[in-house]
Design an enzyme around this catalytic site. Structure first.
Site, PDB file in Angstrom:
ATOM      1  N   ASP A 782       7.570  -3.030  50.727  1.00  0.00           N
ATOM      2  CA  ASP A 782       7.765  -1.737  50.057  1.00  0.00           C
ATOM      3  C   ASP A 782       6.850  -1.682  48.844  1.00  0.00           C
ATOM      4  OD1 ASP A 782       8.572   0.628  49.028  1.00  0.00           O
ATOM      5  OD2 ASP A 782      10.700   0.125  48.855  1.00  0.00           O
ATOM      6  N   ASP A1481      16.029 -16.580 -35.691  1.00  0.00           N
ATOM      7  CA  ASP A1481      14.974 -15.605 -35.387  1.00  0.00           C
ATOM      8  C   ASP A1481      14.273 -15.162 -36.680  1.00  0.00           C
ATOM      9  OD1 ASP A1481      13.636 -13.694 -33.500  1.00  0.00           O
ATOM     10  OD2 ASP A1481      14.602 -12.249 -34.827  1.00  0.00           O
ATOM     11  N   ASP A1615     -30.794  23.297 -13.780  1.00  0.00           N
ATOM     12  CA  ASP A1615     -32.036  23.141 -13.033  1.00  0.00           C
ATOM     13  C   ASP A1615     -31.973  24.012 -11.777  1.00  0.00           C
ATOM     14  OD1 ASP A1615     -30.341  21.818 -11.342  1.00  0.00           O
ATOM     15  OD2 ASP A1615     -31.104  19.817 -11.802  1.00  0.00           O
TER      16      ASP A1615
END
Length: 1768
Positions: A782, A1481, A1615
């Protein structure tokens, strides 16, 4: 019933009487003929003895089968009509009493009349009239049977009459002989029934009943003549007329009466007695003035009280038309619902005009044209049949054309004609195309070479309908395109009739043209010696005469010349070949002998030449071959310098691509001249024409005919006789000492044809028997099944299956089917085998072999040619046999890849040509860009150039390179190898950058230890793997190179690679994919084999040595088929094997003996290579990371690859350990039947792993450099567990059964709770984790290192411990606080983490013998310091490692534990902990005693923005010299020259008065390299944007950005670039009232201000991109914005103003010098006026009189001394 003739006639007479009771008169002879037909088609019917509705319907089924089988021409015209009448009679429950009474009364009336005259005239067939009833009585209710006037007439309605009881006693009626009258009258009514229906009436829904024929039918001319001869019987005719009217009144009950005047005025010609039909479409009513009803359809017929028939159109309900139109639009014209509506409409009488109106209303133009064409074709066929029947219904009547074009004429049609019209119309409707979406291009609709012409016209008409809407509007155009767009064959068929017929005629002319017609034309062209085109143009001309003598005027069988040659013909005797007839043996065509045995093909030469074998098929064979034999000396040369001798075809030959290679006769025979052999080659011109000539070798001793092997490449090729198509090249013959198989060849061929005629598929089911694990199964092949399926009844119960999650769908469906739990070994009769896992499904009728198995069996599907099949059968060959003369051909189809063990295709090329496999290429490369890459070739020394030229010639001869004209180029170079040979290399880095790199397909090296123990092995090495893999042709041009010459003596020769070049980034990946694809079929076929493939090294291992050899043979063939070559000298078949740098000797795997050269170890690059190789060997050596650490330390330091390195004493000792380990250590292959154990040893620095099975299998090591700076030892063991589990699955495909590590269960429990890595490492592990090592000396040696576990650093705060706070600041100050005492000290570091680490070291040093609770606000230290106690190796990064080592030593020296905790700083919370941290600190803060000087600030600002000296001086108040020194000391700014002062370009007098604009390029910005710059000439304020181009749209976008910052200018100067000169930009400026002017073309000085701004901007960009500020890593926009910020806001002028200051804050008061000036136009002096600008040679003066500025030469200006003017 029906068994005797008398009974047969009696039944017919009784049936006639029964029909008569229903008003139906038929002829007895016709009924007899009808029942004869019943007897022929239904032999069972006479034996039944009775008849009922069930048996009669069975007769109808037989009629239907007969009709479907033989068609309408073979069935009597009246068969279905009689069947339907009898069916109604049988099915009727009781007789109609009114009909019975009418019959009785009629008999009485007829008896009174002149019965004798009637009987005498009963044989006058033309006088008999008939009335047939066709209403389906079965389908009507009783009430409907009584009243018919309210129902619309059926498709074949009976004549209607009024039901009037008073007319029953009409005195004019007389008796007649009804039997004779009915027999004679029936003859005139047979033509009234529709003889040709599309389907038999009993099975046609639209014609479910038999047609009823009207009482007055279409008369013939003979009827008119005989009526005139019977004037004396007028009374009888009147009585007969009254009889018919009476019967119809009783049946229909219609009592409508119309005056005789109306009847006469509306009579038709010819007029029949008893009927008067109106010409009009409606009935005229004299009594009213109402407008006539609307003329639509269908035609209805009524009878008045005088028995006169009236026809008219009834108003049709337009809702039906709307419903039909809707159905066509929504569902399509051929949908079942639409057809049901059409068939319902067809129940009425629709004239041809009605049908055309209906179809045009509901169908599109194209579909209407198709319907009309089909309708006309159906009517044409029906008209032909009507002509044969002689009823006079011609084509014009059926189609409503000609004399019948108006509705008046069509209304007068007979019912039978209406039935034929309805049938033709509905059949035409059914042939409409299915609803679709045809193409919209009409000229693009062309006929394919094999497309039927009718399909082509259908597509053309469908497309025309969509384009024109009304197809009739484009019918001429469609007809023209139907000819012009047809294929050549159809054009040739249509050409003679092009202007003589319509589209329908075109279709008929081309109905037989198809693929077989094309091939037939090709054969005919070859027979006649013409081309196909010439044959088509001349096919109607005279084709010649006798085939024997060539003369015209007679055929070969009548040729006298032929007969005179053999005046005395001998009579043949019994055939010695078949022994079955008297004929000559060479004329025998029998396939079998007298015993039925098959006969072999004819042997020897006959008149027709040699037996047709592989070299002489009918296609491309000798068609008019010359029998003259020529020697090689007769061949010609094209010119004196030609190397080849011309070979011509002696035949007119036609080749098609489907035929494949064919042999062509040349008429030239051997032998060749002495000591030569021939080579047949094709001519270049033949290849251009599409003809491929296969090269062939002609042996010196071959004496047969030279033949040419040719093939048509893509189209049909015609080879005229005598055309030069090949050439024979003579070459010298070199005789060698090789073995000779045949002493002399002569005219013999070697072997047989490789062709095998595949047996075609028959009705027999293709079954196959296979063995699955030794059990036989029979199943069907098949090819449509994806998988193999075994029915459950055949499946052994002890074979295990498992339920799957898939669904199998086919004709049915199986959900969750069961599948075999294991792979089964399939085997066929030829011992081919493989593996398969089939599905098992219950209640399956048969087993199915799916494609999963068929693909392993190499099953091929072939579609044989019908013509070839017929030719083979005609030659006596049978399917399943070879086509050679000895029928010993190879019994298998020719595979696409060719056969490598046989040479050639056919006979004469048996030793000449290899049919190579289709060329395969490496995968195509994906490229980033198609832009060519050209890198110039660098010069080479004379020695290297000579080596390069030699190597290029070698590669050219090998076919690895070809000459090139590619626009790509990359340089080549050569290097000398240790052996002294040169190697050619190409620098492909530029090409590699343009390609998309492919990922690595094998990220790791396969390990030989994973090969199961005891397997037999074969090791293969591919030869020049890269050079055997061809590149894709489209990619070859990119790998071109040039070969230079010294002193440019000649142009460089250019070549390109055809194969994978070395140095191409994707070459390794492409090589792996190509080789893997070649091996893949072998892997699938030998799934049980252990196959390793790495680059060009392949290893095959298996349990059985025989299987390994078979697998090797298949692998060799697969590799050879794809062009890969195996190096024979590198095929290893026995121990010891060398594979991937290892030596495999039985189960042991050792490293090859290596000697490490120390004299080459001088640089970092040398040591990097050496340690890379050593690290690769570590899995097979028991060397720990600590053993190799001295070598790893050499890699640290300078990153320059050429930096010097040397071996220290420790490194030299480590190197000796490596050499010793290489020489002594080995590992073994894994045994998959034994458990696998993973051992972890606590070696120095890092742990070491080992896979163990009574012997070491593989060593596992962690990386030499840990991922973390501080990696605890227990975390390292967890990492090793993860690595070991990964390697086990990677190499062996399984997890280790046991992991043995150094920690106890309690320690593991602690690690699981307190670490993150251990739960991850052990996650989902199902094996055992233990700490008991196997008793082995190697294992005991590896356990020498002690386990380290944390014990000094506590996880929780301690009781009665000293509380200490530590902190550090980026100022370098460290501090710690204890018992209200703060200690602070200065460090040399600025990192807060390092400073606080030194504070912690100070705490541990100050309190070595006290318990401590230390708090730090550094989370990093709080996490890292506790790890130091268990870290064996600290990763060296900067100074951190040094302090960590110092801290680790302090921890090791402590005996009293301490606790280290983290506290958040600046939390503001109350309590002693926060207060203590705050005090510490504060101690780290420092008060600045000195302010930062201006000089320092200037230095910082310059480092940040690279300001100029003037800006620094003015901004920070430093001296000019200090500012200049800052700029000079900057390494970035010193390379840029100072920008000159502003020049004399005209400037704006106020901000935004005049801008200059331009575009500059900065390539480092990539796609944004176009920098648009605008500058305000008054202030110098600069605005720039990044764009992707210079077009007008980019310019406008830039200006809009500028407007958003500094506003809109009055005047812009640019220009002459295209972006500025465009009309769009001009319109933009005009709309905003901006004046736009241009500078002098090609003169940049006119734009001097903006040009200088370009330089300033680029210099600033270069400066800041080299700095250390964030824009260096930013985007191009960030860098540009930073530069603009510097130029506009930070750079100062001499007045201490920036450009932004000048723009936004102009001076409110300024003094101007006053001058007088002369106007050069009129030479008049003006002034004094203020000077705005005094430039070089020019002065800008503001004229107060004209309120405008004037630029004047300096010579025309005179300054007024000491006069100034202020301007507000």
């Amino acid at each position: 019933m029906g068994q005797e003739l008398s009974q047969h006639e009696l039944y017919v007479e009784q049936l006639k009487k029964a029909l008569k009771t229903r008003g139906v008169k038929v002829k007895g002879n016709d009924l007899l003929k009808f029942f004869d037909f019943v007897k022929d088609t239904c032999p069972w019917f006479p034996q039944e003895g009775t008849i009922d509705i069930k048996r009669w319907r069975r007769v109808g089924d037989c009629f239907q089968d007969y009709y479907n089988t033989f068609g309408p021409e073979k069935i009597p015209v009246t068969a279905f009509s009689y069947w339907n009448l009898i069916k109604d009679l049988i099915d009727k429950k009781e007789a109609d009493p009114q009909v019975m009474a009418a019959v009785t009364q009629t008999e009485k009336i007829l008896k009174v009349s002149s019965q004798t005259d009637l009987r005498d005239n009963s044989h006058n067939k033309d006088m008999d009239l008939i009335s047939l009833e066709s209403d389906d009585e079965e389908a009507k209710a009783p009430s409907e049977k009584m009243t018919m006037s309210n129902k619309s007439p059926k498709k074949y309605p009976a004549m209607l009459a009024s039901q009037n009881n008073n007319t029953d006693k009409d005195p004019d009626l007389s008796e007649v002989d009804w039997d004779g009258l009915e027999d004679e009258a029936a003859k005139y009514h047979n033509p009234d029934w529709p003889p040709f229906l599309s389907r038999p009436p009993p099975y046609n829904r639209t014609a479910a009943t038999a047609p009823a024929v009207m009482a007055v039918v279409n008369p013939k001319e003979e009827l008119k003549e005989k009526i005139s001869q019977l004037e004396e019987q007028i009374k009888l005719e009147e009585l007969h007329q009254s009889l018919i009217i009476r019967l119809q009144k009783l049946k229909t009950g219609n009592e409508r009466v119309t005056s005789s005047g109306n009847i006469e005025s509306h009579s038709r010609t010819p007029k029949w007695p008893g009927q008067c039909l109106p010409k009009g479409k409606y009935l005229i009513n004299k009594n009213t003035e109402e407008y006539p009803p609307k003329d639509i359809f269908p035609v209805t017929e009524t009878m008045d009280g005088q028995g006169q028939a009236w026809r008219h159109h009834n108003g049709f309900d337009f809702t039906v038309i709307k419903e039909l139109k809707t159905a066509v639009s929504q569902y399509g014209a051929t949908a079942p619902y639409t057809l049901a509506i059409v068939e319902s409409i067809a129940d009425n009488w629709l004239t041809p005009t009605d049908w055309n109106t209906l179809v045009r209303a509901v169908l599109s133009g194209g579909d209407h044209l198709i319907w009309k064409s089909e309708f006309f074709e159906n009517c044409r066929d029906t008209a032909k049949r009507n002509q044969q029947a002689g009823n006079g219904w011609d084509f014009d009547m059926l189609t409503g054309s000609g004399n019948y074009a108006n509705t008046d004429a069509q209304m007068q049609y007979d019912p039978g004609l209406f039935a034929q019209i309805q049938a033709a119309a509905t059949n035409a409707w059914r042939k409409l195309p299915v609803k679709g979406d045809p193409g919209a291009s009409l000229t693009g609709v062309k006929q394919g070479p094999d497309e039927p012409f009718a399909d082509f016209v259908h597509r053309l008409i469908t497309t025309a309908g969509r384009i024109f809407g009304n197809a009739e509007a484009g019918v001429d155009y469609v007809k023209q395109l139907a000819y012009e767009n047809a294929n050549p064959a159809c054009q040739a068929a249509i050409r003679p009739y092009r202007k003589k017929t319509d589209l329908t005629g075109y279709i008929r002319l081309c109905s037989d043209i198809g693929p077989s017609y094309q091939q037939g034309l090709a054969m005919a062209a070859a027979f006649s010696g013409q081309t196909v085109k010439d044959l088509l143009n001349n096919k109607n001309k005279d084709r010649g005469g006798c085939f024997k003598c060539g003369k015209k005027g007679h055929f070969a069988k009548d040729c006298r010349d032929h007969s005179n040659k053999n005046p005395e013909s001998k009579v043949p005797g019994l055939c010695p070949r078949c022994k079955r007839g008297k004929h000559w043996a060479n004329e025998c065509k029998s396939k079998t002998d007298s015993q039925g045995n098959p006969l072999p093909p004819h042997q020897g030469n006959r008149d027709e030449g040699p037996a047709p074998g592989p070299e002489a098929s009918l296609w491309g064979s000798q068609l008019c071959s010359s029998q003259q034999q020529q020697s090689i000396s007769k061949l010609n040369r094209a010119s004196p310098g030609s190397a080849g001798l011309d070979l011509c075809s002696t035949t007119h030959t036609v080749l098609t691509p489907e035929m494949g290679p064919q042999t062509l006769a040349t008429g030239v025979y051997g032998p060749l001249p002495p000591n030569t052999f021939g080579l047949i080659l094709g001519r270049g011109s033949t290849t251009v024409k599409g003809l491929q000539i296969y090269p062939g070798v002609i042996d010196n001793d071959y004496t047969g005919e030279f033949k040419i092997m040719a093939r048509a490449i893509s189209s049909i090729i015609t080879i005229p006789q005598g055309e030069r198509i090949a050439q024979l090249v003579l070459l010298p013959l070199l005789r060698t000492a090789h073995k000779i198989q045949h002493p002399y060849r002569g005219d013999k061929n070697f072997g047989s044809s490789d062709i095998f005629w595949v047996q075609p598929i028959t009705h027999q089911k293709p079954s196959l028997v296979l063995w699955l694990d030794g059990k036989a199964f029979t199943g069907l092949i098949d090819t449509g099944a994806d998988v193999t399926i075994i029915k459950q009844e055949d499946w052994p119960s002890h074979w295990p299956t498992t339920e799957t999650l898939t669904n199998l769908r086919g004709i049915g469906q199986s959900n969750n089917p069961r599948q075999s739990s294991k792979y089964l070994t399939w085997k066929d009769k030829e011992n081919n085998s493989g593996l398969i896992k089939p599905f098992v499904i219950p209640n399956l009728p048969v087993n199915l072999w799916g494609r999963d198995l068929l693909s392993q069996m190499k099953i091929m599907m072939c579609s044989p040619n019908d013509i070839v099949t017929a030719q083979m059968l005609a030659q006596g060959y049978s399917p399943g046999k070879g086509l050679g003369k000895r029928e010993d051909g190879i019994l298998q189809p020719i595979p696409n890849s060719g056969q490598l063990d046989r040479k050639g295709f056919g006979n004469f090329l048996a030793t000449a040509v290899d049919i190579l496999a289709p060329q395969r290429y490496a995968d195509p490369i994906t490229w980033k860009s198609d832009e060519p890459v050209w890198v110039d070739q660098w010069p080479l020394t004379q020695e290297k150039l000579a080596a390069a030229q030699q190597l290029v010639q070698e590669q050219l001869q090998a076919g690895h390179i070809i000459e090139s004209n590619s626009p790509w180029n990359t340089p080549i170079f050569v290097i000398k190898k240790k052996s002294g040979k040169w190697r050619l290399l190409q620098d492909l880095r530029a090409v590699n950058a343009t390609m998309v790199l492919m990922g690595a397909l094998q990220p790791g090296l396969p390990s030989p230890v994973a090969i199961p123990q005891g397997y037999f092995k074969i090791v293969i090495d591919l030869k020049d793997c890269f050079f055997t893999i061809p590149l894709q042709p489209v990619d070859q041009k990119r790998f071109a190179f040039s070969l230079p010459s010294t002193n440019f003596k000649q142009p460089m020769k250019r070549y390109q690679w055809k194969v994978l070049p070395q140095g191409m980034a994707n070459s390794p990946t492409l090589c792996q994919k190509y080789v893997a694809a070649a091996i893949e079929p072998v892997r699938k076929s030998w799934a049980q084999m252990y196959i390793i493939h790495y680059m060009d090294d392949i290893l095959i291992a298996g349990k059985l040595g025989e299987q390994v050899l078979q697998c090797f043979a298949q692998l060799k063939q697969a590799l050879t088929t794809t062009g890969l070559q195996i190096a024979p000298e590198k095929v290893q078949l026995q121990d010891p094997y060398t594979y991937l740098g290892f030596q495999i000797n039985g189960p042991k795997i050792t490293n090859q003996k290596a000697v490490i050269r120390r004299d080459k170890l001088q640089t970092l690059n040398d040591f990097q290579k050496l340690l890379g190789d050593i690290n690769w060997l570590r899995p097979y050596l028991h060397l720990t990371t600590g053993d190799l650490k001295p070598l790893f330390d050499i890699l640290k330091g300078d990153s320059n690859p050429n930096s010097p390195r040397s071996l220290s004493e420790a490194a030299l000792a480590s190197l000796q350990k490596v050499e010793t380990a290489i020489a002594e250590q080995f590992v073994t292959q894994i045994d998959y039947t034994q458990p696998l154990t993973f051992l972890i040893f606590n070696t120095t620095l890092t742990p070491t792993g080992l896979f163990w099975q009574n012997n070491p299998v593989m060593w596992v090591h962690l990386p030499a450099s840990p991922k973390k700076v501080l990696l605890p030892y227990y975390d390292a063991i967890a990492d090793l567990i993860i690595l070991g589990r990964d390697n086990s699955k990677k190499y062996f495909g399984l997890e280790p059964s046991t992991i043995i590590q150094p920690y106890s269960k309690s320690q593991i429990h602690w690690l699981m709770q307190n670490t993150e890595t251990w739960p991850i490492a052990c996650a989902s592990y199902a094996g055992n984790i233990d700490n008991h090592y196997p008793p082995n000396k190697l294992i005991q040696f590896c356990k020498l290192h002690a386990v380290v576990f944390p014990r000094i650093i506590s996880k929780t705060p301690l009781d009665n411990a000293l509380l200490v706070f530590t902190d550090g600041s980026s100022t370098g100050i460290a501090a710690y606080t204890f018992e209200k005492t703060t200690v602070r000290f200065k460090t040399s570091h600025t990192s807060a983490q390092l400073v606080e680490l030194q504070a912690l070291i100070a705490v541990l040093s100050a309190f070595p013998h006290r318990a401590l609770n230390v708090y730090t606000d550094s989370a990093y230290l709080a996490h890292s310091i506790p790890l130091l106690e268990t870290v064996s190796h600290i990763k060296h990064i900067s100074d951190t490692a040094k302090f960590f080592l110092q801290c680790q030593q302090l921890i090791y020296n402590r005996s009293i534990p301490f606790y280290l905790g983290h506290i958040r700083a600046h939390s503001g919370l109350p309590g002693p902990l926060s207060q203590g941290n705050h005090i510490t600190d504060l101690a780290t803060k420092v008060v600045a005693t000195t302010l930062t000087t201006n000089l320092t600030e200037a230095q910082t600002a310059h480092a940040l923005h690279h300001l100029n000296a003037q800006s620094l001086r003015l901004m920070f108040k430093i001296t000019r010299e200090q500012a200049r020194q800052i700029v000079k000391q900057c390494p970035t700014c010193v390379t840029y020259l100072p920008i000159p002062h502003f020049g004399v370009n005209p400037k704006g007098l106020v901000p935004n008065m005049l801008w200059q604009m331009d575009v500059t390029h900065y390539s480092e910005f990539g796609k944004l390299k176009y920098v648009h710059v605008s500058i305000d000439t008054f202030s110098g304020f600069l605005v720039a944007t990044l764009q992707t181009g210079e077009a007008t749209k980019h310019v406008i976008a830039h200006l809009l950005h500028c407007f958003s910052i500094i506003g809109q200018p009055i005047h812009i100067k640019t220009d002459n670039g295209p972006g500025y000169t465009s009309s769009n930009f001009r319109a933009f400026c005009s709309k905003l009232h901006i004046k736009h002017t241009f500078g002098i073309p090609y003169n940049p000085q006119g734009q001097g201000i903006v040009e200088r701004a370009h330089l300033s901007l680029k210099n600033t960009l270069e400066k800041i991109k080299k700095g250390e500020w964030y824009p260096t890593q930013g985007s191009p926009r960030n860098i540009l914005n930073h530069a603009l910020f510097i130029l506009n806001f930070l750079n100062l002028d001499a007045q201490n103003k920036s450009a932004a200051d000048r723009f936004w804050h102009t001076s409110s008061k300024k003094e101007y010098a006053m001058v007088k000036w002369k106007d050069p136009l009129d030479n008049t002096w003006h002034g004094p006026d203020p000077v705005l600008i005094w430039g070089r040679g020019s002065v800008c003066v503001y004229s107060q009189t004209h309120d405008a500025a004037r630029w004047l030469p300096e010579r025309l200006v005179r300054q007024v001394s000491n006069v100034t003017q202020s301007r507000e």
